[in-house]
Design a protein around this motif. Structure first.
Motif, mmCIF file in Angstrom:
data_model
loop_
_atom_site.group_PDB
_atom_site.id
_atom_site.type_symbol
_atom_site.label_atom_id
_atom_site.label_comp_id
_atom_site.label_asym_id
_atom_site.label_seq_id
_atom_site.Cartn_x
_atom_site.Cartn_y
_atom_site.Cartn_z
ATOM 1 N N ALA A 50 -5.359 -5.198 7.200
ATOM 2 C CA ALA A 50 -4.718 -5.321 6.008
ATOM 3 C C ALA A 50 -4.004 -4.516 5.597
ATOM 4 C CB ALA A 50 -5.611 -5.972 5.121
ATOM 5 N N PRO A 51 -2.554 -4.587 5.240
ATOM 6 C CA PRO A 51 -1.992 -3.448 4.734
ATOM 7 C C PRO A 51 -2.498 -2.562 3.393
ATOM 8 C CG PRO A 51 -0.406 -5.286 4.891
ATOM 9 C CD PRO A 51 -1.821 -5.707 5.041
ATOM 10 N N LEU A 52 -2.412 -1.331 3.607
ATOM 11 C CA LEU A 52 -2.893 -0.581 2.822
ATOM 12 C C LEU A 52 -1.740 -0.372 1.534
ATOM 13 C CD1 LEU A 52 -4.734 2.462 4.511
ATOM 14 C CD2 LEU A 52 -5.634 0.388 3.102
ATOM 15 N N VAL A 53 -1.646 -0.878 0.462
ATOM 16 C CA VAL A 53 -0.693 -0.968 -0.529
ATOM 17 C C VAL A 53 -1.139 -0.083 -1.855
ATOM 18 C CG1 VAL A 53 0.803 -2.220 -2.116
ATOM 19 C CG2 VAL A 53 0.201 -2.999 0.001
ATOM 20 N N SER A 54 -0.434 0.984 -2.146
ATOM 21 C CA SER A 54 -0.756 1.868 -3.139
ATOM 22 C C SER A 54 -0.744 1.408 -4.422
ATOM 23 C CB SER A 54 -0.183 3.295 -2.974
ATOM 24 O OG SER A 54 -0.367 4.088 -4.025
ATOM 25 N N SER A 55 -1.801 1.509 -5.226
ATOM 26 C CA SER A 55 -1.538 1.148 -6.698
ATOM 27 C C SER A 55 -0.698 2.194 -7.507
ATOM 28 C CB SER A 55 -3.143 1.051 -7.260
ATOM 29 O OG SER A 55 -3.546 2.446 -7.460
ATOM 30 N N ALA A 56 -0.205 3.393 -6.905
ATOM 31 C CA ALA A 56 0.299 4.333 -7.581
ATOM 32 C C ALA A 56 1.887 3.979 -7.503
ATOM 33 C CB ALA A 56 0.323 5.820 -6.722
ATOM 34 N N ASP A 57 2.376 3.533 -6.529
ATOM 35 C CA ASP A 57 3.709 2.890 -6.653
ATOM 36 C C ASP A 57 4.168 1.338 -5.903
ATOM 37 O OD1 ASP A 57 3.344 3.286 -3.946
ATOM 38 O OD2 ASP A 57 4.865 4.899 -3.612
ATOM 39 N N GLY A 58 2.960 0.799 -5.599
ATOM 40 C CA GLY A 58 3.385 -0.563 -5.172
ATOM 41 C C GLY A 58 3.872 -0.577 -3.798
ATOM 42 N N ASN A 59 3.952 0.538 -2.976
ATOM 43 C CA ASN A 59 4.261 0.748 -1.870
ATOM 44 C C ASN A 59 3.194 0.634 -0.586
ATOM 45 O OD1 ASN A 59 7.199 0.352 -2.587
ATOM 46 N ND2 ASN A 59 7.030 2.599 -3.189
ATOM 47 N N ARG A 60 3.379 0.353 0.637
ATOM 48 C CA ARG A 60 2.515 0.722 1.546
ATOM 49 C C ARG A 60 2.634 2.109 2.072
ATOM 50 N NH1 ARG A 60 1.955 -3.162 7.016
ATOM 51 N NH2 ARG A 60 0.143 -2.093 7.895
ATOM 52 N N HIS A 61 1.575 2.803 2.150
ATOM 53 C CA HIS A 61 1.471 4.098 2.709
ATOM 54 C C HIS A 61 0.518 4.569 3.811
ATOM 55 C CE1 HIS A 61 4.456 5.709 -0.165
ATOM 56 N NE2 HIS A 61 3.917 5.255 -1.312
ATOM 57 N N TRP A 62 0.790 5.556 4.529
ATOM 58 C CA TRP A 62 -0.352 6.074 5.255
ATOM 59 C C TRP A 62 -1.359 6.730 4.510
ATOM 60 C CZ3 TRP A 62 4.484 4.782 7.131
ATOM 61 C CH2 TRP A 62 4.639 3.916 8.311
ATOM 62 N N GLU A 63 -2.370 6.727 4.960
ATOM 63 C CA GLU A 63 -3.803 7.313 4.090
ATOM 64 C C GLU A 63 -4.310 7.836 5.187
ATOM 65 O OE1 GLU A 63 -3.562 7.606 1.061
ATOM 66 O OE2 GLU A 63 -2.849 5.838 0.162
ATOM 67 N N VAL A 64 -5.162 9.033 4.817
ATOM 68 C CA VAL A 64 -6.099 9.649 5.866
ATOM 69 C C VAL A 64 -7.376 8.943 5.440
ATOM 70 C CG1 VAL A 64 -7.203 12.004 6.646
ATOM 71 C CG2 VAL A 64 -4.671 11.480 6.235
ATOM 72 N N LEU A 65 -8.294 8.675 6.581
ATOM 73 C CA LEU A 65 -9.725 8.146 6.387
ATOM 74 C C LEU A 65 -10.418 8.747 7.314
ATOM 75 C CD1 LEU A 65 -7.568 5.321 6.064
ATOM 76 C CD2 LEU A 65 -9.791 4.593 5.147
ATOM 77 N N LYS A 66 -11.781 9.199 6.930
ATOM 78 C CA LYS A 66 -12.751 9.743 7.955
ATOM 79 C C LYS A 66 -13.511 8.325 8.535
ATOM 80 C CE LYS A 66 -16.699 12.102 8.669
ATOM 81 N NZ LYS A 66 -17.992 12.951 8.071
ATOM 82 N N GLY A 67 -13.773 8.215 9.865
ATOM 83 C CA GLY A 67 -14.541 7.398 10.516
ATOM 84 C C GLY A 67 -15.763 8.218 11.096
#
Length: 460
Positions: free
Chosen positions: A372-389
């Motif tokens: 599912a797209p990662l849409v930021s609550s900060a600006d309403g845009n889709r952004h690349w985020e860093v996650l740890k697996g």
């Protein structure tokens, strides 16, 4: 290679099962970009972090195109930036993240940095630190020309103690053949000798395998590679290793000497079989606690039959690990979409943790588990985020927790530097990436709490 152990409470906090939401990255270089085909791009040596990057000149026009080394004292948080490039590495007014440097620690403890333009000319450029373990002061720029017709890209530096501390530079472009190539130095990088092409291809049109390298620092260098650029080939992924002058398949079978090189990429051990709906590109390569290789790569799923610029809507990250007898390979995460049209296989990036195949850091603009797209609550845009697996069952299933979330900018190309001392650090790029010659990025990192606080005080 001995397994690196977490030392100190800050390491446990940094790379625990969940990266705490309150962990905040520190800006370490306000104008930085890097590619992922130079290694080691960053090192931790004696309590100091050093990493390389290329400035866009967005805050200071005099830095445009500058190849830089950033040093961070992990005890005090002191940050110092050094300009490595004394001469231009691209055409006037241009910059390119492919020009980022690689580093290696010499036998005397001093650090060698080497870099090259993006097929710009025939030079490999280098500097050596003035003092052991101190990446804040560098000697004069040196120039090595493997051959007059060479067109050089990338540098990858490895010192092998079993070969009397010989330093190898694996690069691309000897004799303008566009192929992975090699040179070496027996005096700590003061002088280099050109070798030959490491991986050739039996194709009529001009193209090149892409290679990631990793070494135990003793007698072995591992290579994970593809047949070519993913816009040209339905890439598979292969592995081989160098030892004692020879190239070997994963199971130890000798292929031929390094001087002879591969005649065809398929002579290595195939890890992943690509096809039109599964086009691979290598992203990272590391060694586990027993010195066995594990590789991360991306696979584009939706490019079949499409011209460049129309695919790249669905990428996946995969990790494969050599068990000693076979490669175990698993899809681990949705990687999201391409970074921009034309380079449809550019993903946000995936970083392995040296010595530990149970942990990984990914950059994606999709939920890594659902897509599912990662849409930021900060600006309403889709952004690349860093996650740890993290995996607890050998890579068959993974849990992901956010390092960044609801960002107002993209978070790209994470990496975990190798360390010759205590401590592990996570670095990535934050900002806007329009192409490899057009970006507005800053290098940020998660540091020890004391160092992070001190670095923020300096910045303020």
């Amino acid at each position: 290679m001995p397994k690196r152990r977490a030392v100190g409470a800050w390491v446990a906090s940094l790379l625990a099962a969940t990266v705490a939401a309150e962990d905040k990255p520190v800006v370490l270089n306000d104008d930085a970009g890097w590619c992922w085909f130079q290694d080691e791009r960053a090192l931790v040596v004696g309590g100091r972090l050093v990493f390389g990057s290329v400035a866009a000149g967005r805050t200071d026009a005099t830095r445009r195109g500058a190849v830089e080394a950033t040093s961070v004292d992990l005890r005090t948080g002191a940050v110092r930036r050094s300009r490595l490039s004394a001469t231009p590495v691209e055409k006037h007014g241009r910059y390119d993240d492919h020009d980022a440097p690689a580093f290696v620690v010499r036998g005397d403890g001093r650090i060698l940095a080497a870099w090259a333009g993006h097929g710009f000319d025939n030079r490999i450029l280098s500097r050596v630190t003035l003092q052991p373990g101190d990446p804040t002061a560098w000697g004069e720029e040196r120039v090595f020309v493997p051959s007059a017709p060479s067109k050089i890209s990338y540098t990858n530096l490895y010192r092998l103690s079993a070969e009397q501390s010989r330093i190898y530079d694996f690069f691309r472009g000897l004799d303008d053949r566009f192929k992975p190539s090699v040179a070496w130095s027996d005096d700590g990088g003061e002088r280099f000798t050109a070798g030959g092409v490491v991986i050739d291809v039996p194709a009529a049109f001009r193209h090149r395998p892409y290679v990631k390298y990793a070494s135990d620092g003793q007698g072995t260098v591992h290579l994970a590679y593809t047949e070519g650029h993913p816009r040209d080939f339905d890439n598979s992924v292969y592995h081989l290793y160098y030892r004692d002058g020879k190239l070997h398949r994963s199971d130890g079978t000798v292929i031929r000497t390094l001087a002879e090189g591969l005649r065809d990429p398929v002579e290595g051990t195939r890890i992943f079989q690509g096809d039109a709906r599964n086009v691979a590109w290598v992203a990272d390569l590391e060694l586990d606690g027993q010195g066995r290789p594990f590789v991360a790569y991306s696979v584009q799923k939706d490019s079949a039959g499409l011209p460049p610029g129309q695919g790249g809507g669905d990428h996946r990250y995969r990790i494969a690990r050599w068990t000693g007898t076979a490669w175990e390979d698993h899809e681990i995460a949705f990687a999201g979409t391409r970074l921009y049209a034309g380079e449809d296989d550019y993903t946000g990036g995936i970083a392995l943790v040296p010595g530990d195949p149970s942990r990984v850091f990914v950059s994606t603009n999709a939920d890594p588990s659902t897509g599912a797209p990662l849409v930021s609550s900060a600006d309403g845009n889709r952004h690349w985020e860093v996650l740890k697996g993290e995996t607890k069952d050998g890579g068959r299933s993974w849990r992901f927790d956010p390092v960044t979330r609801n960002s107002a900018a993209d978070n790209l190309r994470p990496m975990v530097p190798r360390s010759t001392g205590p401590g592990e650090v996570l670095l990535w790029l934050r900002g806007t990436y329009r192409s490899y010659t057009d970006y507005s990025l800053e290098a940020v990192g998660l540091l020890p709490p004391a160092a992070a606080a001190a670095a923020r005080d300096v910045a303020e």
